[in-house]
Design a protein around this motif. Structure first.
Motif, short mmCIF file in Angstrom:
data_model
loop_
_atom_site.label_atom_id
_atom_site.label_comp_id
_atom_site.label_asym_id
_atom_site.label_seq_id
_atom_site.Cartn_x
_atom_site.Cartn_y
_atom_site.Cartn_z
N VAL A 54 24.84 -60.84 63.61
CA VAL A 54 25.48 -60.77 64.93
C VAL A 54 26.99 -60.70 64.77
CG1 VAL A 54 25.95 -62.12 67.04
CG2 VAL A 54 23.60 -61.88 66.20
N LEU A 55 27.55 -61.54 63.91
CA LEU A 55 29.00 -61.54 63.70
C LEU A 55 29.47 -60.22 63.09
CD1 LEU A 55 29.49 -65.20 62.41
CD2 LEU A 55 30.10 -64.27 64.66
N ALA A 56 28.68 -59.67 62.19
CA ALA A 56 29.05 -58.38 61.58
C ALA A 56 29.07 -57.28 62.62
CB ALA A 56 28.07 -58.04 60.46
N MET A 57 28.04 -57.24 63.46
CA MET A 57 27.99 -56.20 64.49
C MET A 57 29.08 -56.40 65.54
SD MET A 57 24.03 -55.33 65.09
CE MET A 57 22.88 -55.45 63.74
N LYS A 58 29.39 -57.65 65.83
CA LYS A 58 30.49 -57.91 66.77
C LYS A 58 31.80 -57.40 66.20
CE LYS A 58 32.81 -61.57 69.30
NZ LYS A 58 32.89 -63.00 69.58
N GLU A 59 32.05 -57.67 64.93
CA GLU A 59 33.28 -57.18 64.30
C GLU A 59 33.31 -55.65 64.29
OE1 GLU A 59 35.77 -57.21 60.11
OE2 GLU A 59 34.27 -58.77 60.44
N LYS A 60 32.19 -55.03 63.98
CA LYS A 60 32.11 -53.57 63.97
C LYS A 60 32.40 -53.02 65.37
CE LYS A 60 30.71 -49.73 61.73
NZ LYS A 60 30.84 -49.37 60.34
N ARG A 61 31.80 -53.64 66.37
CA ARG A 61 32.00 -53.20 67.76
C ARG A 61 33.47 -53.29 68.14
NH1 ARG A 61 32.28 -56.47 72.08
NH2 ARG A 61 31.17 -58.16 71.04
N ILE A 62 34.11 -54.38 67.79
CA ILE A 62 35.51 -54.60 68.19
C ILE A 62 36.47 -53.75 67.36
CG2 ILE A 62 37.37 -56.32 68.22
CD1 ILE A 62 35.13 -58.39 68.95
N LYS A 63 36.33 -53.79 66.04
CA LYS A 63 37.33 -53.15 65.16
C LYS A 63 37.13 -51.65 64.97
CE LYS A 63 38.79 -57.16 62.56
NZ LYS A 63 38.92 -57.78 61.26
N VAL A 64 35.89 -51.20 65.05
CA VAL A 64 35.63 -49.79 64.76
C VAL A 64 35.34 -48.99 66.03
CG1 VAL A 64 34.12 -48.18 63.49
CG2 VAL A 64 34.81 -50.34 62.44
N TYR A 65 34.61 -49.58 66.96
CA TYR A 65 34.17 -48.84 68.13
C TYR A 65 34.88 -49.27 69.42
CZ TYR A 65 30.53 -47.14 65.01
OH TYR A 65 29.85 -46.57 63.97
N ASN A 66 36.03 -49.88 69.30
CA ASN A 66 36.87 -50.25 70.44
C ASN A 66 36.13 -51.01 71.54
OD1 ASN A 66 39.18 -49.02 69.30
ND2 ASN A 66 38.41 -47.02 69.95
N GLY A 67 35.28 -51.93 71.15
CA GLY A 67 34.63 -52.82 72.11
C GLY A 67 33.31 -52.36 72.66
N SER A 68 32.85 -51.17 72.30
CA SER A 68 31.58 -50.67 72.82
C SER A 68 30.80 -50.04 71.68
CB SER A 68 31.84 -49.64 73.91
OG SER A 68 30.62 -49.16 74.42
N ILE A 69 29.60 -50.55 71.45
CA ILE A 69 28.76 -50.04 70.36
C ILE A 69 27.39 -49.68 70.93
CG2 ILE A 69 27.90 -52.32 69.67
CD1 ILE A 69 28.13 -51.39 66.73
N ASN A 70 26.88 -48.52 70.53
CA ASN A 70 25.56 -48.14 71.02
C ASN A 70 24.48 -48.59 70.02
OD1 ASN A 70 25.17 -46.12 68.97
ND2 ASN A 70 26.27 -44.62 70.23
N PHE A 71 23.24 -48.38 70.42
CA PHE A 71 22.12 -48.84 69.59
C PHE A 71 22.18 -48.25 68.19
CE2 PHE A 71 17.97 -48.11 67.72
CZ PHE A 71 17.47 -49.40 67.66
N ILE A 72 22.36 -46.95 68.08
CA ILE A 72 22.36 -46.29 66.77
C ILE A 72 23.48 -46.82 65.88
CG2 ILE A 72 22.66 -44.06 65.58
CD1 ILE A 72 19.93 -44.36 66.92
N GLN A 73 24.67 -46.98 66.44
CA GLN A 73 25.80 -47.49 65.67
C GLN A 73 25.52 -48.91 65.17
OE1 GLN A 73 28.58 -46.94 68.87
NE2 GLN A 73 29.43 -45.05 67.98
N ALA A 74 24.99 -49.76 66.02
CA ALA A 74 24.67 -51.14 65.64
C ALA A 74 23.55 -51.16 64.61
CB ALA A 74 24.29 -51.96 66.87
N PHE A 75 22.52 -50.36 64.84
CA PHE A 75 21.39 -50.32 63.92
C PHE A 75 21.82 -49.82 62.54
CE2 PHE A 75 17.64 -48.10 62.12
CZ PHE A 75 16.84 -49.21 61.92
#
Length: 173
Positions: A54-75
């Motif tokens: 969860v923390l890894a995906m949260k960091e990815k969402r914030i730092k890489v995808y500017n606060g919005s991550i879709n299913f494929i990106q998270a998966f």
């Protein structure tokens, strides 16, 4: 590999958390005095494992995808972390089996026969050994990482879809 920096870091963090968990299991006697309870107590590792993802995906969402991550990106983030963990898992299993809890196999083999999981010591020895555990750790890391990632990615997808619709409703209202 530049696109894998975050996933490599979180794969290493996951591996370190798993090693710390093994130290805790050993310290609590789950590998000797309370070995008979180990099979179900070790499943509690799901809590820190999920938290790391969860923390890894949260960091990815914030730092890489500017606060919005879709299913494929998270998966895909979870799959990459799982690959890193799988690559590191034989080393982690070696450290666990040789340094953290060197008597685990010696303890679990007779207990598994006594409890009826195996008919003979030889059958138990074929399962409970370093080579077998190294192999199992690679397969387990891939399977559990992908399943965990899919669940977390699904939850995140729905969470952000609901939030986005609520925000659109406020801005349209």
């Amino acid at each position: 590999m530049k696109n894998w920096n975050l996933e490599i870091r979180w794969g290493v963090i996951f591996t370190l958390v798993a090693l710390l968990w093994m130290v805790m299991e050993k310290a609590l006697g789950w590998h000797d005095e309370h070995l008979d309870k180990h099979m179900w107590l070790t499943n509690l590792f799901a809590i820190p494992a999920i938290l790391v993802f969860v923390l890894a995906m949260k960091e990815k969402r914030i730092k890489v995808y500017n606060g919005s991550i879709n299913f494929i990106q998270a998966f895909l983030t979870a799959v990459k972390i799982s690959v890193v963990v799988a690559i590191l898992s034989p080393l982690s299993q070696y450290i666990t089996s040789v340094y953290i809890t060197p008597n685990y196999f010696k303890n679990v083999i007779p207990l598994s026969v006594e409890m009826g999981y195996y008919n003979t010591i030889e059958e138990a020895e074929a399962f409970f050994n370093l080579e077998s555990y190294m192999f199992q750790s690679v397969i387990g890391a891939l399977i559990m990482g992908v399943v965990t990632g899919a669940i977390i990615a699904t939850i995140q997808h729905f969470k952000f879809t609901i939030r986005r619709k609520q925000e659109e409703g406020v801005s349209n209202g």
